[in-house]
Design a protein around this motif. Structure first.
Motif, mmCIF file in Angstrom:
data_model
loop_
_atom_site.group_PDB
_atom_site.id
_atom_site.type_symbol
_atom_site.label_atom_id
_atom_site.label_comp_id
_atom_site.label_asym_id
_atom_site.label_seq_id
_atom_site.Cartn_x
_atom_site.Cartn_y
_atom_site.Cartn_z
ATOM 1 N N ARG A 94 -0.105 2.875 -4.755
ATOM 2 C CA ARG A 94 -1.411 3.542 -4.850
ATOM 3 C C ARG A 94 -1.488 4.442 -6.086
ATOM 4 O O ARG A 94 -2.532 4.543 -6.730
ATOM 5 C CB ARG A 94 -1.676 4.348 -3.579
ATOM 6 C CG ARG A 94 -1.966 3.467 -2.379
ATOM 7 C CD ARG A 94 -2.139 4.263 -1.102
ATOM 8 N NE ARG A 94 -2.603 3.411 -0.020
ATOM 9 C CZ ARG A 94 -2.797 3.830 1.221
ATOM 10 N NH1 ARG A 94 -2.552 5.088 1.532
ATOM 11 N NH2 ARG A 94 -3.223 2.995 2.144
ATOM 12 N N ALA A 95 -0.389 5.084 -6.422
ATOM 13 C CA ALA A 95 -0.369 5.939 -7.618
ATOM 14 C C ALA A 95 -0.577 5.103 -8.881
ATOM 15 O O ALA A 95 -1.339 5.491 -9.776
ATOM 16 C CB ALA A 95 0.954 6.703 -7.691
ATOM 17 N N VAL A 96 0.086 3.951 -8.961
ATOM 18 C CA VAL A 96 -0.087 3.084 -10.128
ATOM 19 C C VAL A 96 -1.513 2.547 -10.175
ATOM 20 O O VAL A 96 -2.137 2.487 -11.241
ATOM 21 C CB VAL A 96 0.947 1.940 -10.135
ATOM 22 C CG1 VAL A 96 0.673 0.962 -11.260
ATOM 23 C CG2 VAL A 96 2.364 2.511 -10.257
ATOM 24 N N ARG A 97 -2.071 2.188 -9.023
ATOM 25 C CA ARG A 97 -3.467 1.709 -8.973
ATOM 26 C C ARG A 97 -4.419 2.777 -9.499
ATOM 27 O O ARG A 97 -5.349 2.488 -10.249
ATOM 28 C CB ARG A 97 -3.858 1.344 -7.536
ATOM 29 C CG ARG A 97 -3.350 0.012 -7.059
ATOM 30 C CD ARG A 97 -3.911 -0.310 -5.667
ATOM 31 N NE ARG A 97 -3.245 -1.442 -5.069
ATOM 32 C CZ ARG A 97 -3.539 -2.714 -5.318
ATOM 33 N NH1 ARG A 97 -4.495 -2.993 -6.182
ATOM 34 N NH2 ARG A 97 -2.875 -3.680 -4.726
ATOM 35 N N GLY B 121 0.796 -1.217 0.000
ATOM 36 C CA GLY B 121 0.000 0.000 0.000
ATOM 37 C C GLY B 121 0.825 1.262 0.000
ATOM 38 O O GLY B 121 0.359 2.326 0.422
ATOM 39 N N SER B 122 2.056 1.185 -0.503
ATOM 40 C CA SER B 122 2.928 2.365 -0.562
ATOM 41 C C SER B 122 2.323 3.421 -1.472
ATOM 42 O O SER B 122 1.426 3.149 -2.280
ATOM 43 C CB SER B 122 4.314 1.968 -1.079
ATOM 44 O OG SER B 122 4.220 1.558 -2.444
ATOM 45 N N SER B 123 2.825 4.644 -1.361
ATOM 46 C CA SER B 123 2.314 5.720 -2.215
ATOM 47 C C SER B 123 2.551 5.411 -3.691
ATOM 48 O O SER B 123 1.724 5.730 -4.537
ATOM 49 C CB SER B 123 2.946 7.066 -1.825
ATOM 50 O OG SER B 123 4.351 7.009 -1.883
ATOM 51 N N THR B 124 3.666 4.749 -4.016
ATOM 52 C CA THR B 124 3.934 4.377 -5.405
ATOM 53 C C THR B 124 2.898 3.381 -5.904
ATOM 54 O O THR B 124 2.346 3.533 -7.002
ATOM 55 C CB THR B 124 5.345 3.779 -5.550
ATOM 56 O OG1 THR B 124 6.302 4.683 -5.008
ATOM 57 C CG2 THR B 124 5.672 3.501 -7.000
ATOM 58 N N PHE C 250 -2.279 10.462 -0.087
ATOM 59 C CA PHE C 250 -3.387 9.518 0.012
ATOM 60 C C PHE C 250 -3.912 9.484 1.443
ATOM 61 O O PHE C 250 -3.143 9.597 2.400
ATOM 62 C CB PHE C 250 -2.934 8.118 -0.409
ATOM 63 C CG PHE C 250 -2.489 8.038 -1.847
ATOM 64 C CD1 PHE C 250 -3.404 7.838 -2.860
ATOM 65 C CD2 PHE C 250 -1.153 8.172 -2.179
ATOM 66 C CE1 PHE C 250 -3.001 7.770 -4.183
ATOM 67 C CE2 PHE C 250 -0.728 8.114 -3.500
ATOM 68 C CZ PHE C 250 -1.661 7.912 -4.506
ATOM 69 N N ASP C 251 -5.238 9.303 1.567
ATOM 70 C CA ASP C 251 -5.803 9.160 2.899
ATOM 71 C C ASP C 251 -5.731 7.699 3.336
ATOM 72 O O ASP C 251 -5.181 6.850 2.620
ATOM 73 C CB ASP C 251 -7.241 9.705 2.951
ATOM 74 C CG ASP C 251 -8.201 8.938 2.046
ATOM 75 O OD1 ASP C 251 -7.898 7.787 1.646
ATOM 76 O OD2 ASP C 251 -9.282 9.490 1.745
ATOM 77 N N GLU C 252 -6.286 7.393 4.488
ATOM 78 C CA GLU C 252 -6.174 6.044 5.042
ATOM 79 C C GLU C 252 -6.894 4.997 4.184
ATOM 80 O O GLU C 252 -6.560 3.816 4.231
ATOM 81 C CB GLU C 252 -6.719 6.016 6.475
ATOM 82 C CG GLU C 252 -5.843 6.786 7.458
ATOM 83 C CD GLU C 252 -6.387 6.745 8.870
ATOM 84 O OE1 GLU C 252 -7.422 6.099 9.090
ATOM 85 O OE2 GLU C 252 -5.755 7.366 9.747
ATOM 86 N N GLU C 253 -7.881 5.430 3.408
ATOM 87 C CA GLU C 253 -8.592 4.508 2.520
ATOM 88 C C GLU C 253 -7.920 4.380 1.153
ATOM 89 O O GLU C 253 -8.405 3.674 0.278
ATOM 90 C CB GLU C 253 -10.045 4.966 2.329
ATOM 91 C CG GLU C 253 -10.950 4.683 3.520
ATOM 92 C CD GLU C 253 -10.674 5.619 4.696
ATOM 93 O OE1 GLU C 253 -10.484 6.826 4.444
ATOM 94 O OE2 GLU C 253 -10.616 5.136 5.829
ATOM 95 N N GLY C 254 -6.816 5.088 0.957
ATOM 96 C CA GLY C 254 -6.097 5.007 -0.307
ATOM 97 C C GLY C 254 -6.554 6.001 -1.352
ATOM 98 O O GLY C 254 -6.108 5.936 -2.497
ATOM 99 N N ARG C 255 -7.455 6.919 -0.995
ATOM 100 C CA ARG C 255 -7.912 7.937 -1.943
ATOM 101 C C ARG C 255 -6.887 9.057 -2.058
ATOM 102 O O ARG C 255 -6.329 9.502 -1.046
ATOM 103 C CB ARG C 255 -9.263 8.509 -1.507
ATOM 104 C CG ARG C 255 -10.415 7.519 -1.576
ATOM 105 C CD ARG C 255 -11.721 8.201 -1.210
ATOM 106 N NE ARG C 255 -11.682 8.684 0.159
ATOM 107 C CZ ARG C 255 -12.291 8.077 1.178
ATOM 108 N NH1 ARG C 255 -12.962 6.960 0.987
ATOM 109 N NH2 ARG C 255 -12.224 8.588 2.393
ATOM 110 N N CYS C 256 -6.656 9.509 -3.285
ATOM 111 C CA CYS C 256 -5.692 10.591 -3.503
ATOM 112 C C CYS C 256 -6.293 11.905 -3.024
ATOM 113 O O CYS C 256 -7.413 12.268 -3.414
ATOM 114 C CB CYS C 256 -5.324 10.676 -4.982
ATOM 115 S SG CYS C 256 -3.975 11.832 -5.311
ATOM 116 N N VAL C 257 -5.574 12.615 -2.178
ATOM 117 C CA VAL C 257 -6.060 13.881 -1.634
ATOM 118 C C VAL C 257 -5.383 15.073 -2.310
ATOM 119 O O VAL C 257 -5.661 16.216 -1.958
ATOM 120 C CB VAL C 257 -5.836 13.946 -0.102
ATOM 121 C CG1 VAL C 257 -6.646 12.856 0.595
ATOM 122 C CG2 VAL C 257 -4.351 13.826 0.256
#
Length: 197
Positions: free
Chosen positions: A25-28, A20-23, A161-168
């Motif tokens: 999450r960004a690719v997701r 669940g890293s920022s990288t 990203f917030d705790e749910e993985g949404r980009c803020v």
């Protein structure tokens, strides 16, 4: 995964040793945007990259993980690669995965010939973002791919990203969606040219 002529197949590759890293999450986020544009996608995330054996020159016997990566990339119409910036360059996990694609050196088409290559970099500071992006683009050229016009660089020192993985970060989200759109657009065009050849 099956794909139709109208649904380009986009592979996502990215993450770190931290699930669940920022990288990752960004690719997701980019893959989700590609799916919204009609693509089918497959993600090779951080946990997968950690399980991938070290690449060795001349290796002819591959593990199931290596086979999965090689097979997906051999069939893809485009790829989106995300790497954290470590000491001014891409991470060892991402380099190892890209080195594994040497198995495509004798295939037709060779490597990622004439396919889209979207680049995403996350790093704690803008300097590492820039040098890491240059490295990713260089590797894309070595694999005979076409880096998208936009390469996304994100400063991970800022809230992303917030705790749910949404980009803020609206700007980062817009860039990640744009690199997906460019990858899908080029994938459709290059796939049509390959079919017509």
């Amino acid at each position: 995964m099956s794909k139709s002529e109208d649904a380009p197949f986009i592979v996502g590759l990215g993450g770190s040793t931290r699930p669940g890293s920022s990288t990752e999450r960004a690719v997701r986020l980019s893959l989700d945007a590609a799916e919204a544009l009609g693509a089918t996608t497959q993600l090779f995330d951080g946990p997968f990259l950690c399980a991938l054996p070290h690449y060795g020159a001349g290796t002819t016997v591959h593990t199931p993980e290596q086979h999965a990566l090689i097979d997906a990339v051999s069939r893809c119409d485009g790829i989106i690669v995300g790497s954290p910036g470590y000491h001014g360059s891409i991470s060892g996990l991402i380099k190892n995965a890209l080195d594994t694609l040497e198995a495509l050196s004798k295939t037709t088409p060779v490597y990622l010939d004439n396919r889209a290559f979207g680049c995403i970099v996350t790093a704690y500071g803008w300097q590492a973002c820039g040098t890491t992006l240059v490295t990713l683009r260089t590797i894309a050229h070595a694999l005979r791919a076409w880096p998208t016009p936009l390469g996304v660089t994100i400063n991970a020192a800022l809230p992303l990203f917030d705790e749910e993985g949404r980009c803020v970060d609206d700007s980062a989200a817009a860039q990640l969606k744009l690199v997906a759109a460019q990858t899908v657009e080029f994938a459709r065009k290059s796939s049509a040219l390959r079919r017509a050849a």
